[in-house]
Design an enzyme around this catalytic site. Structure first.
Site, PDB file in Angstrom:
ATOM      1  N   GLU A 233      44.399 -76.242 -47.762  1.00 34.13           N
ATOM      2  CA  GLU A 233      44.472 -77.363 -49.102  1.00 34.13           C
ATOM      3  C   GLU A 233      44.465 -76.572 -50.459  1.00 34.13           C
ATOM      4  O   GLU A 233      43.725 -75.579 -50.271  1.00 34.13           O
ATOM      5  CB  GLU A 233      43.249 -78.065 -48.882  1.00 34.13           C
ATOM      6  CG  GLU A 233      43.069 -78.823 -47.408  1.00 34.13           C
ATOM      7  CD  GLU A 233      41.771 -79.570 -47.444  1.00 34.13           C
ATOM      8  OE1 GLU A 233      40.856 -79.559 -48.288  1.00 34.13           O
ATOM      9  OE2 GLU A 233      41.641 -79.842 -46.270  1.00 34.13           O
TER      10      GLU A 233
ATOM     11  N   CYS B 153      42.240 -75.032 -57.421  1.00 34.08           N
ATOM     12  CA  CYS B 153      41.318 -74.507 -56.658  1.00 34.08           C
ATOM     13  C   CYS B 153      42.051 -74.089 -55.463  1.00 34.08           C
ATOM     14  O   CYS B 153      42.792 -74.928 -54.713  1.00 34.08           O
ATOM     15  CB  CYS B 153      40.454 -75.458 -56.226  1.00 34.08           C
ATOM     16  SG  CYS B 153      39.361 -75.139 -55.085  1.00 34.08           S
TER      17      CYS B 153
ATOM     18  N   CYS C  81      37.530 -70.866 -41.757  1.00 35.88           N
ATOM     19  CA  CYS C  81      36.465 -69.893 -42.247  1.00 35.88           C
ATOM     20  C   CYS C  81      35.667 -69.378 -40.974  1.00 35.88           C
ATOM     21  O   CYS C  81      35.186 -70.354 -40.136  1.00 35.88           O
ATOM     22  CB  CYS C  81      35.894 -70.415 -43.264  1.00 35.88           C
ATOM     23  SG  CYS C  81      34.612 -69.187 -44.004  1.00 35.88           S
TER      24      CYS C  81
ATOM     25  N   CYS D 228      28.815 -72.124 -42.488  1.00 33.62           N
ATOM     26  CA  CYS D 228      27.746 -72.950 -43.367  1.00 33.62           C
ATOM     27  C   CYS D 228      27.750 -74.466 -42.801  1.00 33.62           C
ATOM     28  O   CYS D 228      28.874 -75.164 -42.597  1.00 33.62           O
ATOM     29  CB  CYS D 228      28.375 -72.885 -44.873  1.00 33.62           C
ATOM     30  SG  CYS D 228      28.357 -71.387 -45.458  1.00 33.62           S
TER      31      CYS D 228
ATOM     32  N   CYS E 270      29.502 -77.657 -44.549  1.00 35.21           N
ATOM     33  CA  CYS E 270      31.123 -77.064 -44.883  1.00 35.21           C
ATOM     34  C   CYS E 270      32.155 -77.659 -43.668  1.00 35.21           C
ATOM     35  O   CYS E 270      32.056 -77.158 -42.683  1.00 35.21           O
ATOM     36  CB  CYS E 270      31.241 -75.665 -45.283  1.00 35.21           C
ATOM     37  SG  CYS E 270      32.910 -75.523 -45.551  1.00 35.21           S
TER      38      CYS E 270
ATOM     39  N   GLY F 216      38.102 -71.040 -47.080  1.00 34.81           N
ATOM     40  CA  GLY F 216      37.636 -69.858 -46.731  1.00 34.81           C
ATOM     41  C   GLY F 216      36.560 -69.180 -47.503  1.00 34.81           C
ATOM     42  O   GLY F 216      36.634 -69.524 -48.711  1.00 34.81           O
TER      43      GLY F 216
ATOM     44  N   SER G  14      27.335 -68.818 -54.334  1.00 29.95           N
ATOM     45  CA  SER G  14      26.744 -70.216 -53.807  1.00 29.95           C
ATOM     46  C   SER G  14      25.557 -69.692 -53.492  1.00 29.95           C
ATOM     47  O   SER G  14      25.144 -68.866 -52.510  1.00 29.95           O
ATOM     48  CB  SER G  14      27.502 -70.343 -52.438  1.00 29.95           C
ATOM     49  OG  SER G  14      28.971 -70.698 -52.817  1.00 29.95           O
TER      50      SER G  14
ATOM     51  N   HIS H 195      22.317 -72.432 -53.179  1.00 26.81           N
ATOM     52  CA  HIS H 195      22.240 -73.485 -52.348  1.00 26.81           C
ATOM     53  C   HIS H 195      20.609 -73.605 -51.887  1.00 26.81           C
ATOM     54  O   HIS H 195      19.986 -74.565 -51.816  1.00 26.81           O
ATOM     55  CB  HIS H 195      22.837 -73.550 -51.272  1.00 26.81           C
ATOM     56  CG  HIS H 195      24.399 -73.760 -51.384  1.00 26.81           C
ATOM     57  ND1 HIS H 195      24.829 -74.071 -52.622  1.00 26.81           N
ATOM     58  CD2 HIS H 195      25.609 -73.368 -50.870  1.00 26.81           C
ATOM     59  CE1 HIS H 195      26.236 -74.068 -52.842  1.00 26.81           C
ATOM     60  NE2 HIS H 195      26.619 -73.642 -51.526  1.00 26.81           N
TER      61      HIS H 195
ATOM     62  N   HIS I 225      28.324 -84.502 -50.660  1.00 24.59           N
ATOM     63  CA  HIS I 225      28.863 -85.555 -50.150  1.00 24.59           C
ATOM     64  C   HIS I 225      28.751 -85.278 -48.624  1.00 24.59           C
ATOM     65  O   HIS I 225      29.406 -84.612 -48.173  1.00 24.59           O
ATOM     66  CB  HIS I 225      30.510 -85.663 -50.727  1.00 24.59           C
ATOM     67  CG  HIS I 225      30.674 -86.056 -52.071  1.00 24.59           C
ATOM     68  ND1 HIS I 225      30.020 -87.139 -52.512  1.00 24.59           N
ATOM     69  CD2 HIS I 225      30.847 -85.378 -53.198  1.00 24.59           C
ATOM     70  CE1 HIS I 225      29.973 -87.239 -53.773  1.00 24.59           C
ATOM     71  NE2 HIS I 225      30.484 -86.258 -54.163  1.00 24.59           N
TER      72      HIS I 225
ATOM     73  N   CYS J  37      36.435 -79.937 -49.815  1.00 28.97           N
ATOM     74  CA  CYS J  37      37.300 -79.022 -49.114  1.00 28.97           C
ATOM     75  C   CYS J  37      36.911 -79.115 -47.657  1.00 28.97           C
ATOM     76  O   CYS J  37      36.117 -78.858 -47.022  1.00 28.97           O
ATOM     77  CB  CYS J  37      36.679 -77.596 -49.683  1.00 28.97           C
ATOM     78  SG  CYS J  37      38.328 -76.393 -49.422  1.00 28.97           S
TER      79      CYS J  37
END
Ligand code: SF4
Length: 343
Positions: free
Chosen positions: A96, A109, A116, A120, A123, A161, A215, A217, A291, A334
């Site tokens: 994407e 992006c 990947c 995570c 994700c 990725g 990242s 988090h 989300h 993503c």
């Protein structure tokens, strides 16, 4: 499936690599510069379009090489103008690419891997598993093959990725993007994100001038390891120790991505620990409202809760930006769209 897939691609090669190719094919060395100019300056998409190469030279190249340029298979547009493109990959899957227009910014992006391996929890790309690295050509194809190519002002390596799990292709793509014989982009308009692969991060900071986004988090080890298994190998405290020592000279920037999960990482204790961890580092925190994705028991906070967290950061002297959610109606989070397509 895309044309010329079995042949090696010419697009996405550095000038030095092109020189090796043209010499091997019996063309003059300067043809490499001509090819680079056709691809990266004039945006030509066929070998036949490189009209200052001899006809015999073009025919020789065409026997062994394809351009390696190909269009997206489909596009979906959100009501907010965000467009998500699906590009096919060698192994029949999809990656994407998201085009995100704002007032004065047109951001692309881009993806760096098919799936990947970092796993995570939050994700969708991680849920696909790992299906391969993209080459520099495949990374850059996303940039030149979206119709908005001429409008782009910023490129972020934040698609599918972990970019620094594919450092060779990522660094090569940045070299071609920023070199005067390549696309001649300023590295200040490029940001690479990572979940914190420390050795590759060091290499990236040494070999490029692009911005870095880490990242984060969660500032707490156990919680971060629950969200991001890589934490066990490269703890965030080590990553931050390293970036604190790095000389952030000139306009090069570091930022931190922080996805807010309701009731998990959005408490005053998190703010306090973030302030301790980032103390003394000139940086920005990008807050992203989570989300929900299918099959994961993490929840979205309200907009008000995100704002409250941002205000608390401010009282501790931390600068944060709340990222506006874009393209929700087209699954712009993503990995969702390609997972759907791959299924
Ligand atoms: Fe990979 Fe990034 Fe998703 Fe983690 S968040 S699984 S590193 S794509």
């Amino acid at each position: 499936m895309r044309e010329g897939i079995m042949k090696e691609s010419l697009f996405g090669k550095t000038l030095t690599e092109l020189q090796t190719i043209v010499l091997a094919e019996g063309l003059p060395r300067y043809s490499a510069g001509q090819i680079a100019q056709w691809f990266y300056h004039k945006k030509v998409r066929t070998i036949d379009g490189m009209t200052n190469l001899s006809k015999a030279g073009r025919d020789k190249l065409k026997k062994k090489y394809s351009t390696g340029l190909y269009d997206a298979r489909s596009m979906q547009e959100s009501v907010d103008g965000t467009r998500k493109y699906l590009f096919p990959t060698k192994n029949g899957q999809f990656i994407e690419t998201a085009y995100i227009p704002e007032k004065n910014r047109h951001t692309l992006c881009i993806s760096t891997q098919v799936g990947c391996k970092m796993g995570c929890l939050f994700c969708m790309t991680g849920k696909q598993g790992f299906h391969g690295h993209l080459s520099a050509g495949e990374i850059l194809n996303q940039v030149v093959s979206v119709p908005e190519n001429e409008k782009l002002t910023n490129i972020v390596y934040m698609g599918m990725g972990e970019p620094l799990d594919n450092p060779e292709a990522v660094l090569k793509s940045i070299e071609i993007l920023t070199s005067p014989r390549g696309f001649a982009w300023s590295p200040r308009r490029i940001t690479v994100s990572t979940i914190g692969i420390l050795p590759a991060m060091k290499d990236f900071l040494e070999k490029s001038q692009a911005h870095l986004a880490v990242s984060l988090h969660s500032p707490f080890d156990d919680e971060r390891a629950y969200l991001m298994p890589l934490q066990k190998k490269y703890p965030i405290s080590h990553v931050i120790d390293f970036v604190k020592k790095y000389d952030w000279h000139g306009q090069r920037r570091i930022s931190f991505e922080y996805i807010l999960f309701k009731g998990l990482n959005d408490t005053p204790a998190h703010v306090k620990e973030l302030a301790r961890l980032l103390n003394g580092l000139r940086c920005r925190i990008n807050l992203i409202r989570y989300h929900e994705i299918p099959g994961v028991s993490l929840h979205s906070p309200s907009i008000h809760e995100v704002e409250q967290f941002s205000d608390r950061l401010k009282t501790k002297g931390l600068i944060s930006t709340i990222r506006r959610s874009r393209g929700q109606d087209i699954y712009a989070a993503c990995g969702l769209l390609s997972t759907q397509e791959n299924d």
